[in-house]
Every structure is written in C-alpha cells, then in structure tokens.
Scaffold this motif. Sequence first.
Motif, PDB file in Angstrom:
ATOM      1  N   LEU A 132       5.000   5.411   0.315  1.00 51.49           N
ATOM      2  CA  LEU A 132       4.518   4.247  -0.430  1.00 51.49           C
ATOM      3  C   LEU A 132       3.863   3.226   0.489  1.00 51.49           C
ATOM      4  O   LEU A 132       2.859   2.611   0.139  1.00 51.49           O
TER       5      LEU A 132
ATOM      6  N   TYR B 199       0.203   1.713   0.188  1.00 52.85           N
ATOM      7  CA  TYR B 199       0.052   0.257   0.062  1.00 52.85           C
ATOM      8  C   TYR B 199      -0.988  -0.287   1.027  1.00 52.85           C
ATOM      9  O   TYR B 199      -1.837  -1.114   0.659  1.00 52.85           O
TER      10      TYR B 199
ATOM     11  N   GLN C 134      -6.817   0.152  -6.346  1.00 52.30           N
ATOM     12  CA  GLN C 134      -5.359   0.147  -6.513  1.00 52.30           C
ATOM     13  C   GLN C 134      -4.978   0.589  -7.921  1.00 52.30           C
ATOM     14  O   GLN C 134      -4.081   1.414  -8.112  1.00 52.30           O
TER      15      GLN C 134
ATOM     16  N   ARG D 125       5.862   4.896  -8.757  1.00 49.91           N
ATOM     17  CA  ARG D 125       4.637   4.238  -9.216  1.00 49.91           C
ATOM     18  C   ARG D 125       4.879   2.763  -9.523  1.00 49.91           C
ATOM     19  O   ARG D 125       4.053   1.906  -9.203  1.00 49.91           O
TER      20      ARG D 125
ATOM     21  N   LEU E  63       5.111   0.703  -6.282  1.00 55.35           N
ATOM     22  CA  LEU E  63       3.795   0.487  -5.684  1.00 55.35           C
ATOM     23  C   LEU E  63       3.008  -0.543  -6.491  1.00 55.35           C
ATOM     24  O   LEU E  63       2.321  -1.395  -5.912  1.00 55.35           O
TER      25      LEU E  63
ATOM     26  N   GLN F  23       5.168  -5.931   0.359  1.00 59.14           N
ATOM     27  CA  GLN F  23       5.672  -4.575   0.525  1.00 59.14           C
ATOM     28  C   GLN F  23       7.179  -4.464   0.318  1.00 59.14           C
ATOM     29  O   GLN F  23       7.719  -3.344   0.254  1.00 59.14           O
TER      30      GLN F  23
ATOM     31  N   LEU G 191       8.428  -2.084  -2.302  1.00 57.92           N
ATOM     32  CA  LEU G 191       8.357  -0.637  -2.097  1.00 57.92           C
ATOM     33  C   LEU G 191       9.733   0.001  -1.972  1.00 57.92           C
ATOM     34  O   LEU G 191       9.880   1.209  -2.168  1.00 57.92           O
TER      35      LEU G 191
END
Length: 246
Positions: free
Chosen positions: A56, A60, A69, A87, A90, A99, A102
């Motif tokens: 991920l 990212y 994206q 999914r 993300l 992040q 994630l």
Amino acid sequence: MNREVRTHTICILSRLLLDREIINDYLTLRKIGDIMSAIVDCMSEVGHAEELVAALTHMYYSVEDLGLQLQLLRRLPASSPSLNLLRRRLAFAFFFHDQVYLSKEKVQLADFKAILHHLNKPQFDINRETNYPNLAASIAILAIGLDRGDPPSPDADENVGLAFNDNVDVLAQRIKAMFTQIVDTGASHVKRTEAKEVLESFHSCLLYAVRTKQKPRGMIWGSDTGTEKQKTMMNNFARRQGSAQV
C-alpha cells in the motif's frame, strides 16, 4: 512465493492498473484482479500485515494525481473482505494525504469527525478558485474509503445506532451544502455539472446505503410529534367517513 516476491508482484500489478490499454481490456483486467486477489488473501491468511502495508505504501507514493488515484482505486479488486479493506485504507490515505491510514484497523477508518474536519479545509470551498475535477475525484475517493461506513452491529445499544446515523446525517448535510453552492448553468460548466453529479451520488449513498435506517419522511408539522398527530387526524377522518355512510 516469498515476502519480497509477493510485495513486488502486487506493486507491479497496481501499476498496470494505471495503463489505459490494460484497463480497456476486460480479460487482462480480470486476470490481474484474480492474481492480486490470490496474493492479498494469502497475505491476510498467514498474518503478514506488514506486507500489505508495504504494498500500500508503494501505491500511495507512486500516484500523486487525484484522477489517477481514483482510477487505481476503481480498478483494484474488492471481491473479499481483505481486498476491500486494502482498497479502503488506500482511499482514506489518498483523501487525507496521510499514510497512517494504510495500517489502520477497519473499525478506525470511518471517522466521521475527521472527515468533516477535512471537508472544511480550503480545497473543498466552493468559489472562483475551485478545481472541480479535483473536487469530484476527492469526493469519489472518499466514497470508496467510507464504503458502508462500518455501522454498529444489529445487537448494539440503540443509542450507538442513533449516534452513527446522526454522524451520517451531518456528513450528508455537508455534502448537500457543497452541491447547492455549485452553479452549473450553461454548457461551459460541464466540469461543475460532473462535480455535482458525484456529490449527489455520494449524498444518496449516505442516506440510503450507509445510514442504518432511512430517515422518516417529512412530517406535516415538521416534528416527531407529527406522526401521532397524523394518526389522530386520519382516525378522525375515517370515523367521519363512516358516520356519513350510515
């Protein structure tokens, strides 16, 4: 397949999902989805959460454009709980530009207060400087991340369910306010119209898919007491009709 191979394979496949020729080829796209599904499900089963986070993280940092994206998120398979969670993580990372999402657990993703706070930032203001394609992409990404909103279980306390629906309603009001602020008269405002369509779709999703119960239809007296008043009125009407027929 060892850890490095699994992670590298997921990263390569995710890049292929950005290729226009590949995403227009149904058979190839389906094959990529099947391979990703098998690898991600395997990672989840053996408890290698750090591998998923590594994959991920690569996705990212590989895609900065909001349109790309969104394209990646729409093409990522979501045919199992583990794939859907990947999914969603993300999507929220893209939406918040953070992040930390994630690696968040499922129950931590649908933070309505954090979503509302983010929607109050300048990039979501509707004015002359609004970038409508980016606005539409951001809201579409949010919709993917929120998914069904992780509602409380059916046997949860009633107040928990009411609080969840209240949060959904507040978010729906914010989305509706953004929708009504956009003026899209004329063919020159196609991008605005497209943004409004995304907002309208997300608003409907919140009310009819995320909310655990549909809101009561509009009351004649505009309050909860309206239901009882309506019942009394209809009973009186029925009695009068019955008396008139005798």
